[in-house]
Design an enzyme around this catalytic site. Structure first.
Site, PDB file in Angstrom:
ATOM      1  N   LYS A 189      35.549  -5.434   1.589  1.00  0.00           N
ATOM      2  CA  LYS A 189      35.098  -4.155   1.540  1.00  0.00           C
ATOM      3  C   LYS A 189      33.836  -3.783   0.550  1.00  0.00           C
ATOM      4  O   LYS A 189      33.345  -4.992  -0.041  1.00  0.00           O
ATOM      5  CB  LYS A 189      36.295  -3.419   0.875  1.00  0.00           C
ATOM      6  CG  LYS A 189      37.578  -3.404   1.558  1.00  0.00           C
ATOM      7  CD  LYS A 189      38.495  -2.611   1.096  1.00  0.00           C
ATOM      8  CE  LYS A 189      39.912  -2.440   1.744  1.00  0.00           C
ATOM      9  NZ  LYS A 189      41.045  -1.645   1.218  1.00  0.00           N
TER      10      LYS A 189
ATOM     11  N   TYR B 212      41.450   3.996   9.857  1.00  0.00           N
ATOM     12  CA  TYR B 212      42.566   4.354   8.620  1.00  0.00           C
ATOM     13  C   TYR B 212      43.468   5.334   9.142  1.00  0.00           C
ATOM     14  O   TYR B 212      44.059   6.224   8.325  1.00  0.00           O
ATOM     15  CB  TYR B 212      41.849   4.444   7.244  1.00  0.00           C
ATOM     16  CG  TYR B 212      41.709   3.118   6.587  1.00  0.00           C
ATOM     17  CD1 TYR B 212      42.463   2.201   6.325  1.00  0.00           C
ATOM     18  CD2 TYR B 212      40.259   2.669   6.421  1.00  0.00           C
ATOM     19  CE1 TYR B 212      42.510   1.102   5.595  1.00  0.00           C
ATOM     20  CE2 TYR B 212      40.029   1.472   5.534  1.00  0.00           C
ATOM     21  CZ  TYR B 212      41.149   0.475   5.301  1.00  0.00           C
ATOM     22  OH  TYR B 212      41.007  -0.500   4.688  1.00  0.00           O
TER      23      TYR B 212
ATOM     24  N   ASN C 107      39.637  -2.419  -3.548  1.00  0.00           N
ATOM     25  CA  ASN C 107      40.427  -3.465  -3.641  1.00  0.00           C
ATOM     26  C   ASN C 107      39.972  -4.832  -2.835  1.00  0.00           C
ATOM     27  O   ASN C 107      40.645  -5.723  -2.499  1.00  0.00           O
ATOM     28  CB  ASN C 107      42.049  -3.475  -3.324  1.00  0.00           C
ATOM     29  CG  ASN C 107      42.256  -2.840  -2.110  1.00  0.00           C
ATOM     30  OD1 ASN C 107      41.114  -2.553  -1.359  1.00  0.00           O
ATOM     31  ND2 ASN C 107      43.450  -2.203  -1.889  1.00  0.00           N
TER      32      ASN C 107
ATOM     33  N   HIS D 111      40.504  -6.095   3.101  1.00  0.00           N
ATOM     34  CA  HIS D 111      41.522  -5.454   4.235  1.00  0.00           C
ATOM     35  C   HIS D 111      42.051  -6.558   4.856  1.00  0.00           C
ATOM     36  O   HIS D 111      41.361  -7.562   5.391  1.00  0.00           O
ATOM     37  CB  HIS D 111      41.046  -4.379   5.082  1.00  0.00           C
ATOM     38  CG  HIS D 111      41.961  -4.063   6.146  1.00  0.00           C
ATOM     39  ND1 HIS D 111      43.043  -3.020   6.223  1.00  0.00           N
ATOM     40  CD2 HIS D 111      42.007  -4.657   7.425  1.00  0.00           C
ATOM     41  CE1 HIS D 111      43.584  -3.020   7.395  1.00  0.00           C
ATOM     42  NE2 HIS D 111      43.051  -4.051   8.160  1.00  0.00           N
TER      43      HIS D 111
ATOM     44  N   GLU E 248      43.157  -4.087  15.706  1.00  0.00           N
ATOM     45  CA  GLU E 248      42.031  -4.008  14.728  1.00  0.00           C
ATOM     46  C   GLU E 248      40.871  -4.988  15.174  1.00  0.00           C
ATOM     47  O   GLU E 248      39.584  -4.515  15.018  1.00  0.00           O
ATOM     48  CB  GLU E 248      42.492  -4.204  13.405  1.00  0.00           C
ATOM     49  CG  GLU E 248      43.420  -2.985  12.902  1.00  0.00           C
ATOM     50  CD  GLU E 248      43.944  -3.302  11.365  1.00  0.00           C
ATOM     51  OE1 GLU E 248      44.553  -2.547  10.940  1.00  0.00           O
ATOM     52  OE2 GLU E 248      43.690  -4.552  10.823  1.00  0.00           O
TER      53      GLU E 248
END
Ligand code: UDP
Ligand code: MG
Length: 140
Positions: free
Chosen positions: A11, A51, A114, A117, A128
């Site tokens: 990320k 998302y 964080n 993913h 995905e």
């Protein structure tokens, strides 16, 4: 358990802090192979669709803004029990709850920023992977 493929994103908080290599080393040390990888800047449309399951959650807007704020590295990881293994290496969503040695414990800044993913089930992993990669971009 069989060989599986799972989908991963490094990320924006991590790419910004130049942590891509350190995070990839965690995957490889756990026996996961990087069989596809590209650094991209996600569009708002992609982030909202990716998302989409969290659309009604209060953090959705912030999450989308965050995911398009800097480049990300999208990857396909392959290995024995790859989906669960990746989740294990990632650690809990909130770094405050993440186990020692996990990516989120070592690198994440907050529950939102964080660092990684990872897909949570075989169906979402397949979906995905297909969202970001063509078959010929995945080389096992
Ligand atoms: N997230 C957030 N606040 C929350 C919960 C989640 O900002 O209270 C963000 C965070 O970046 C997380 C992502 O939304 O990784 C997706 O949430 P999910 O519950 O699917 O966590 P994950 O599967 O990433 O551990
Ligand atoms: Mg999730």
């Amino acid at each position: 358990m069989a060989i599986q493929r799972t989908f991963s994103i490094i990320k924006p908080d991590a790419t910004k802090r130049n942590l891509t290599g350190k995070i990839i080393a965690k995957f490889e040390d756990a026996g996961l192979r990087i069989v596809a990888s590209k650094r991209i800047r996600m569009t708002r449309e992609q982030a909202e669709a990716f998302y989409g399951v969290h659309k009604e959650r209060p953090f959705f807007g912030e999450l989308v803004d965050f995911m398009i704020s800097e480049p990300v590295v999208v990857q396909v990881l392959e290995g024995e029990d790859a989906i669960a293994k990746n989740r294990e290496v990632m650690g809990a969503t909130n770094p405050a709850d993440a186990a020692p040695g996990t990516i989120r414990k070592e690198f994440a800044l907050s529950v939102g920023e964080n660092s990684v993913h990872g897909s949570d089930a075989p169906e979402t992993a397949a979906e995905e992977i297909r969202f970001f990669f063509k078959d010929e971009e995945i080389v096992g």
